[in-house]
Design an enzyme around this catalytic site. Structure first.
Site, PDB file in Angstrom:
ATOM      1  N   LYS A  44       0.905  -1.069  -0.146  1.00  0.00           N
ATOM      2  CA  LYS A  44       0.008   0.091  -0.001  1.00  0.00           C
ATOM      3  C   LYS A  44       0.876   1.264  -0.017  1.00  0.00           C
ATOM      4  O   LYS A  44       0.521   2.477  -0.306  1.00  0.00           O
ATOM      5  CB  LYS A  44      -1.018   0.098   1.220  1.00  0.00           C
ATOM      6  CG  LYS A  44      -1.901  -1.079   1.456  1.00  0.00           C
ATOM      7  CD  LYS A  44      -2.564  -0.851   2.753  1.00  0.00           C
ATOM      8  CE  LYS A  44      -3.302  -2.067   3.115  1.00  0.00           C
ATOM      9  NZ  LYS A  44      -3.859  -2.231   4.588  1.00  0.00           N
ATOM     10  N   GLU A 100       8.077   2.496  -5.872  1.00  0.00           N
ATOM     11  CA  GLU A 100       7.925   1.876  -4.349  1.00  0.00           C
ATOM     12  C   GLU A 100       8.058   3.227  -3.616  1.00  0.00           C
ATOM     13  O   GLU A 100       8.921   3.943  -3.698  1.00  0.00           O
ATOM     14  CB  GLU A 100       9.191   0.935  -4.431  1.00  0.00           C
ATOM     15  CG  GLU A 100       9.431   0.082  -3.336  1.00  0.00           C
ATOM     16  CD  GLU A 100       8.517  -0.732  -2.732  1.00  0.00           C
ATOM     17  OE1 GLU A 100       7.369   0.013  -2.372  1.00  0.00           O
ATOM     18  OE2 GLU A 100       8.804  -1.914  -2.666  1.00  0.00           O
ATOM     19  N   ASP A 104      14.496  -1.277   1.175  1.00  0.00           N
ATOM     20  CA  ASP A 104      15.160  -1.396   2.743  1.00  0.00           C
ATOM     21  C   ASP A 104      16.118  -2.423   2.315  1.00  0.00           C
ATOM     22  O   ASP A 104      17.116  -2.229   1.522  1.00  0.00           O
ATOM     23  CB  ASP A 104      14.049  -1.770   3.554  1.00  0.00           C
ATOM     24  CG  ASP A 104      14.542  -2.003   4.884  1.00  0.00           C
ATOM     25  OD1 ASP A 104      15.741  -1.906   5.161  1.00  0.00           O
ATOM     26  OD2 ASP A 104      13.726  -2.481   5.789  1.00  0.00           O
ATOM     27  N   LYS A 132      16.796   3.123   1.583  1.00  0.00           N
ATOM     28  CA  LYS A 132      17.664   2.967   2.865  1.00  0.00           C
ATOM     29  C   LYS A 132      18.638   1.900   2.595  1.00  0.00           C
ATOM     30  O   LYS A 132      18.966   0.830   2.771  1.00  0.00           O
ATOM     31  CB  LYS A 132      16.728   2.279   3.976  1.00  0.00           C
ATOM     32  CG  LYS A 132      16.816   2.365   5.161  1.00  0.00           C
ATOM     33  CD  LYS A 132      16.050   1.542   6.013  1.00  0.00           C
ATOM     34  CE  LYS A 132      14.617   2.012   6.465  1.00  0.00           C
ATOM     35  NZ  LYS A 132      13.738   1.178   7.334  1.00  0.00           N
ATOM     36  N   PHE A 153      13.353   3.578  11.086  1.00  0.00           N
ATOM     37  CA  PHE A 153      12.071   3.112  10.524  1.00  0.00           C
ATOM     38  C   PHE A 153      11.161   4.652  10.568  1.00  0.00           C
ATOM     39  O   PHE A 153      11.037   5.543  11.217  1.00  0.00           O
ATOM     40  CB  PHE A 153      11.313   2.246  11.417  1.00  0.00           C
ATOM     41  CG  PHE A 153      10.123   1.725  11.063  1.00  0.00           C
ATOM     42  CD1 PHE A 153      10.160   0.648  10.120  1.00  0.00           C
ATOM     43  CD2 PHE A 153       8.793   2.227  11.085  1.00  0.00           C
ATOM     44  CE1 PHE A 153       9.156  -0.078   9.621  1.00  0.00           C
ATOM     45  CE2 PHE A 153       7.792   1.497  10.514  1.00  0.00           C
ATOM     46  CZ  PHE A 153       7.960   0.558   9.571  1.00  0.00           C
ATOM     47  N   ASP A 160       3.370   3.249   6.776  1.00  0.00           N
ATOM     48  CA  ASP A 160       2.679   3.083   7.953  1.00  0.00           C
ATOM     49  C   ASP A 160       3.495   2.449   9.124  1.00  0.00           C
ATOM     50  O   ASP A 160       4.629   2.233   8.908  1.00  0.00           O
ATOM     51  CB  ASP A 160       1.639   2.063   7.841  1.00  0.00           C
ATOM     52  CG  ASP A 160       2.070   0.754   7.644  1.00  0.00           C
ATOM     53  OD1 ASP A 160       2.938   0.475   6.698  1.00  0.00           O
ATOM     54  OD2 ASP A 160       1.638  -0.302   8.214  1.00  0.00           O
ATOM     55  N   ARG A 166      -0.139   6.606   7.511  1.00  0.00           N
ATOM     56  CA  ARG A 166       0.040   6.870   6.047  1.00  0.00           C
ATOM     57  C   ARG A 166      -0.418   8.076   5.691  1.00  0.00           C
ATOM     58  O   ARG A 166       0.102   8.560   4.648  1.00  0.00           O
ATOM     59  CB  ARG A 166      -0.888   5.788   5.384  1.00  0.00           C
ATOM     60  CG  ARG A 166      -0.403   4.300   5.646  1.00  0.00           C
ATOM     61  CD  ARG A 166      -1.218   3.339   4.771  1.00  0.00           C
ATOM     62  NE  ARG A 166      -0.843   1.742   5.058  1.00  0.00           N
ATOM     63  CZ  ARG A 166      -0.013   1.181   4.457  1.00  0.00           C
ATOM     64  NH1 ARG A 166       0.977   1.597   3.939  1.00  0.00           N
ATOM     65  NH2 ARG A 166       0.168  -0.083   4.908  1.00  0.00           N
TER      66      ARG A 166
HETATM   67  P1  5GP Z   1      12.523  -4.672   1.351  1.00  0.00           P
HETATM   68  O1  5GP Z   1      11.994  -5.652   0.502  1.00  0.00           O
HETATM   69  O2  5GP Z   1      13.387  -3.596   0.621  1.00  0.00           O
HETATM   70  O3  5GP Z   1      13.297  -4.860   2.771  1.00  0.00           O
HETATM   71  O4  5GP Z   1      11.276  -3.888   1.846  1.00  0.00           O
HETATM   72  C1  5GP Z   1      10.416  -3.054   1.309  1.00  0.00           C
HETATM   73  C2  5GP Z   1       9.148  -2.662   2.014  1.00  0.00           C
HETATM   74  O5  5GP Z   1       9.324  -2.897   3.420  1.00  0.00           O
HETATM   75  C3  5GP Z   1       8.662  -1.413   1.601  1.00  0.00           C
HETATM   76  O6  5GP Z   1       7.818  -1.477   0.636  1.00  0.00           O
HETATM   77  C4  5GP Z   1       7.833  -0.937   2.878  1.00  0.00           C
HETATM   78  O7  5GP Z   1       6.634  -1.598   2.848  1.00  0.00           O
HETATM   79  C5  5GP Z   1       8.517  -1.826   3.915  1.00  0.00           C
HETATM   80  N1  5GP Z   1       9.691  -0.937   4.675  1.00  0.00           N
HETATM   81  C6  5GP Z   1      11.055  -0.729   4.810  1.00  0.00           C
HETATM   82  N2  5GP Z   1      11.411   0.028   5.630  1.00  0.00           N
HETATM   83  C7  5GP Z   1      10.512   0.828   5.914  1.00  0.00           C
HETATM   84  C8  5GP Z   1      10.318   1.877   6.930  1.00  0.00           C
HETATM   85  O8  5GP Z   1      11.196   2.385   7.369  1.00  0.00           O
HETATM   86  N3  5GP Z   1       9.059   2.242   7.106  1.00  0.00           N
HETATM   87  C9  5GP Z   1       7.828   1.802   6.716  1.00  0.00           C
HETATM   88  N4  5GP Z   1       6.906   2.215   6.984  1.00  0.00           N
HETATM   89  N5  5GP Z   1       7.824   0.525   5.877  1.00  0.00           N
HETATM   90  C10 5GP Z   1       9.149   0.116   5.563  1.00  0.00           C
END
Ligand code: 5GP
Length: 188
Positions: A44, A100, A104, A132, A153, A160, A166
């Site tokens: 979302k 996106e 992360d 990140k 975070f 969210d 959000r």
């Molecule tokens: P990845 O697969 O790159 O680890 O994760 C990406 C997803 O993790 C993002 O689309 C998001 O939904 C969530 N995410 C990663 N870091 C954060 C953060 O600092 N805050 C929030 N709210 N969601 C995060």
């Protein structure tokens, strides 16, 4: 009992975000002139970013959405990627821009890139509002990046924490509140 969080620090204001989104839209417009890319929002979290970006991009783009399993109610990745909603468009021969909210570990997008390549997309570009970078576990080519952030975070502008925050117009870090003290025991 569920953890409680509160806003710690505003990292990007509404104005800063709007100005960067405009710059990203200009880059996309320049790169995709004469084509009709398919912009794919990852739900979302990307819903606000994509809505703003869409209105600044000056090419006849089309839009679709995908959703993956999220972190649940906490703030740590499970490393598990599960498709909850798939595309409703045939992407063979299409130029895709994956939009996106934040990259992360990179696990979600690296899974997605492999999957969409296999479905015959002509090209795949990543557009992420937040990067990140220090948390990255896999290498990812991010063509359009809003801001790089440290390993904190963040919430707001679509992002969210347990489905809260959000709709904040800015992006902020959150901090976990110390747990409430246990209720006094009246009887041994
Ligand atoms: P990845 O697969 O790159 O680890 O994760 C990406 C997803 O993790 C993002 O689309 C998001 O939904 C969530 N995410 C990663 N870091 C954060 C953060 O600092 N805050 C929030 N709210 N969601 C995060």
């Amino acid at each position: 009992m569920a953890d409680k969080y509160e806003i710690q620090e505003i990292l990007f204001t509404e104005e800063q975000i709007a100005s960067r989104v405009g710059e990203l839209a200009d880059m996309i417009t320049g790169d995709f002139e004469g084509t009709a890319p398919l912009m794919v929002g990852i739900l979302k979290g990307a819903f606000i970013f994509l809505a703003d970006l869409a209105r600044r991009v000056r090419v006849p783009a089309e839009f679709d959405f995908m959703a993956f399993s999220s972190y649940g109610s906490g703030t740590k990745t499970s490393g598990v990627v599960r498709v909850l909603k798939d595309l409703s468009t045939d992407i063979a021969g299409r130029h895709l821009i994956l939009v996106e909210d934040i990259v992360d570990s990179g696990l979600t997008l690296s899974y997605l890139l492999r999957d969409l390549k296999a479905r015959g997309a002509a090209s795949l570009s990543i557009c992420a509002l937040l990067n990140k970078e220090v948390a990255r576990q896999v290498d990812l080519p991010i063509r359009y990046e809003g801001f790089t952030i440290p390993d904190v975070f963040v919430v707001g502008y679509g992002l969210d924490c347990a489905e809260q925050y959000r709709n904040l117009p800015y992006i902020a870090s959150v901090k976990k509140l110390a747990g409430e003290p246990p209720a006094p025991r009246l009887f041994p």
